[in-house]
Scaffold this active site. Structure first.
Site, PDB file in Angstrom:
ATOM      1  N   HIS A 290       0.824  -1.220   0.000  1.00 24.78           N
ATOM      2  CA  HIS A 290       0.000   0.000   0.000  1.00 24.78           C
ATOM      3  C   HIS A 290       0.860   1.274   0.000  1.00 24.78           C
ATOM      4  CE1 HIS A 290       0.237   0.247   4.562  1.00 24.78           C
ATOM      5  NE2 HIS A 290       0.167   1.537   4.265  1.00 24.78           N
ATOM      6  N   ASP A 339      -0.293  -7.443   1.628  1.00 27.35           N
ATOM      7  CA  ASP A 339       0.258  -6.077   1.647  1.00 27.35           C
ATOM      8  C   ASP A 339       1.781  -6.120   1.788  1.00 27.35           C
ATOM      9  OD1 ASP A 339       0.477  -3.375   1.698  1.00 27.35           O
ATOM     10  OD2 ASP A 339      -0.498  -3.090   3.658  1.00 27.35           O
ATOM     11  N   GLY A 433       2.675   6.375   9.045  1.00 25.94           N
ATOM     12  CA  GLY A 433       4.103   6.623   8.775  1.00 25.94           C
ATOM     13  C   GLY A 433       4.987   5.447   9.163  1.00 25.94           C
ATOM     14  N   SER A 435       4.050   2.395   8.406  1.00 26.87           N
ATOM     15  CA  SER A 435       3.714   1.385   7.388  1.00 26.87           C
ATOM     16  C   SER A 435       4.927   0.913   6.607  1.00 26.87           C
ATOM     17  CB  SER A 435       2.710   1.962   6.384  1.00 26.87           C
ATOM     18  OG  SER A 435       1.439   1.872   6.926  1.00 26.87           O
ATOM     19  N   GLY A 436       4.951  -0.364   6.299  1.00 21.26           N
ATOM     20  CA  GLY A 436       6.040  -0.954   5.517  1.00 21.26           C
ATOM     21  C   GLY A 436       7.209  -1.358   6.388  1.00 21.26           C
TER      22      GLY A 436
HETATM   23  C1  4AZ Z   1      -0.748   3.765   8.640  1.00 17.39           C
HETATM   24  O1  4AZ Z   1      -1.670   4.410   8.132  1.00 17.39           O
HETATM   25  C2  4AZ Z   1      -1.032   2.912   9.830  1.00 17.39           C
HETATM   26  N1  4AZ Z   1      -2.204   1.172  14.348  1.00 17.39           N
HETATM   27  C3  4AZ Z   1      -0.045   2.069  10.312  1.00 17.39           C
HETATM   28  C4  4AZ Z   1      -0.324   1.283  11.424  1.00 17.39           C
HETATM   29  C5  4AZ Z   1      -1.539   1.330  12.030  1.00 17.39           C
HETATM   30  C6  4AZ Z   1      -2.533   2.183  11.586  1.00 17.39           C
HETATM   31  C7  4AZ Z   1      -2.277   2.979  10.465  1.00 17.39           C
HETATM   32  C8  4AZ Z   1      -1.781   0.441  13.212  1.00 17.39           C
HETATM   33  O2  4AZ Z   1       0.408   3.816   8.192  1.00 17.39           O
END
Ligand code: 4AZ
Length: 500
Positions: A290, A339, A433, A435-436
């Site tokens: 994503h 993902d 932020g 993520s990944g």
């Molecule tokens: C995001 O949007 C995101 N609480 C990453 C982790 C979580 C929620 C959103 C988990 O990057």
């Protein structure tokens, strides 16, 4: 290219406007220098230039007043002939290429040797022989469990066997690592480890088989004289030089020190941190699909920063350019199924105490419910906050899928490609932020990549733990994409990896 040799015997300047002299000249395809070549081609009347001018358009006039249209026509014919030859050459090249790579050009299939039989990647090493000579099941190697036990697949008995250490050496280890998709340059070691009682059969080397392919030298046996099986490390991964201080933000975490999470990278677009990622080899980064969808799918817009804790500091350097992004072909935007994505760097990372790879989990590795794991990243420190300037980390516990899927938590939204981690009481979690980035655990003194930060409802809310990509499910896909042969096929065709 200019020429410094003496006057050529004949010169035709198509950019010239001959003014007044029409003389005999040789036809286009005639021998330019009879001194060296003999030709029977007759001379043809033509116009020779007397004044060197620049190019001009319009009819070519001779002194008699008649135009030199035949000359222009000849020029056109020459140009058209040259173009025709070039077109033929290109067509011939493509025909040759398509014939050579008939499997690739059809639909990213891999050919069984040179048999012309083409198979999808999913039918290689699946335990069923599809190729006429069994090539699809003949070079199947994997590393099993937390001790990296080398296993080879036997298509005959349709099972995986550990390799007996007897007569094994590093050269064989390098071959096996290469077949898994690792570069020979990262080879770490092969060593014998005591066999487990559960091992009843082994793959053994037939040393008298001569100088033949490694896999042809292997045969199955119920004994292993040394009592040791091969533990193979294709890359020195999962080492951190700093201990984790569990007491020591992410939401509810602590500030990291250099070298503590050396596989953590910050992925930037236009000078801004967008996502996290994890180093798995000198050139490959694992991140979330994503992170790289839509407008973010162009590899050239990304910069990768490794071994730096502070976001401001990153902007002082150039980061690493990304050559290629491979998103999981079965990634689903809505459910966040699969993902995961790979980024291949243009230039390899130099490993140091602060830049190192994490280990991909091997098949057969069990991560227990409640197992302690760590998350790290530059994500927001509270729901709706901005990304952090410094790298943070936090300890989280794995949460059983069935529990995470309960009606009061994620109500069946947690698919097999996902894993939940965090606290049902809330308070500590990954956030926007992060993520990944990595979800890691330490087992047998090695750090393993358990997951990549994927999604969650809000951040650190009760009964809404973080959801991560389940890396154990993705390792096979990752290895296949790291294998040069297979990746080249996909690059040439510019098609997504069909492997699911
Ligand atoms: C995001 O949007 C995101 N609480 C990453 C982790 C979580 C929620 C959103 C988990 O990057």
């Amino acid at each position: 290219m200019t020429s410094t040799v003496s006057q050529p015997p004949y010169y035709e300047n198509h950019g010239f406007q001959p003014e007044n002299v029409c003389s005999a000249r040789q036809p286009v395809n005639a021998n330019p220098d009879p001194k060296y070549f003999s030709t029977n081609a007759p001379s043809a009347p033509s116009c020779d230039p007397t004044v060197a001018t620049h190019q001009s358009s319009g009819p070519v006039a001779c002194s008699s007043g008649r135009t030199c249209a035949p000359n222009v026509k000849k020029t056109i014919v020459i140009i058209l002939s040259i173009l025709l030859v070039i077109c033929c050459a290109i067509t011939a090249y493509f025909i040759w290429y398509f014939v050579q790579n008939r499997c690739v050009t059809s639909s990213s299939l891999i050919e069984c040797g040179s048999s012309g039989v083409c198979l999808p990647p999913s039918q290689w090493c699946d335990g069923v022989i599809h190729c006429p000579n069994g090539e699809d099941e003949s070079r199947c190697v994997r590393l099993f469990g937390p001790n990296f036990i080398l296993e080879v697949y036997s298509p005959v008995s349709k099972s995986w066997y550990p390799v007996c250490q007897d007569d094994w050496n590093d050269n064989y280890g390098k071959i096996a690592c290469k077949d898994m998709g690792y570069s020979v340059d990262t080879y770490y070691y092969s060593r014998g480890v005591a066999t487990e009682v559960s091992f009843k059969s082994f793959m053994k080397l037939n040393t008298s088989a001569g100088n033949i392919d490694l896999y042809k030298k292997l045969y199955s046996s119920n004994s292993c004289a040394s009592g040791n099986v091969v533990s193979l490390r294709c890359i020195e991964c999962g080492l951190s030089t700093k201990n984790v201080n569990i007491m020591n933000r992410i939401v509810g975490g602590s500030g990291a020190v250099l070298g503590q999470w050396p596989w953590q990278v910050s992925l930037h677009v236009q000078g801004t941190h967008v996502c996290g990622g994890s180093i798995i080899t000198h050139q490959w980064i694992v991140t979330a699909a994503h992170c790289v969808e839509g407008q973010f799918s162009d590899p050239y817009s990304w910069r990768v920063y490794a071994g730096i804790l502070n976001q401001h500091e990153m902007l002082l350097g150039n980061g690493h350019r990304v050559q290629q992004i491979i998103s999981h072909p079965a990634y689903d935007t809505d459910s966040k199924d699969n993902d995961v994505a790979l980024m291949k760097l243009e230039t390899p990372l130099r490993f140091t105490d602060t830049v190192r790879p994490v280990c991909l989990p091997n098949p057969g590795m069990m991560f227990q419910p409640n197992q302690q794991c760590w998350i790290s990243g530059w994500g927001a420190e509270y729901q709706g906050g901005k990304t952090s300037n410094n790298l943070n980390y936090a300890m989280v516990s794995l949460i059983e899928r069935s529990r995470c899927n309960s009606i009061y938590i994620y109500n069946d939204m947690i698919l097999p490609t996902m894993i939940c981690a965090g606290y049902l009481r809330g308070g500590i979690d990954s956030c926007q932020g992060d993520s990944g980035g990595p979800l890691v655990t330490n087992k047998n003194s090695v750090w393993w990549l358990v997951g990549d930060t994927s999604w969650g409802t809000g951040c650190a809310s009760p009964n809404r733990p973080g959801v991560y990509g389940n890396m154990t499910v993705f390792t096979d896909w990752i290895y296949k994409n790291m294998q040069v042969k297979y990746r080249l096929f996909l690059i040439i065709l510019n098609v997504p990896n069909p492997e699911t």
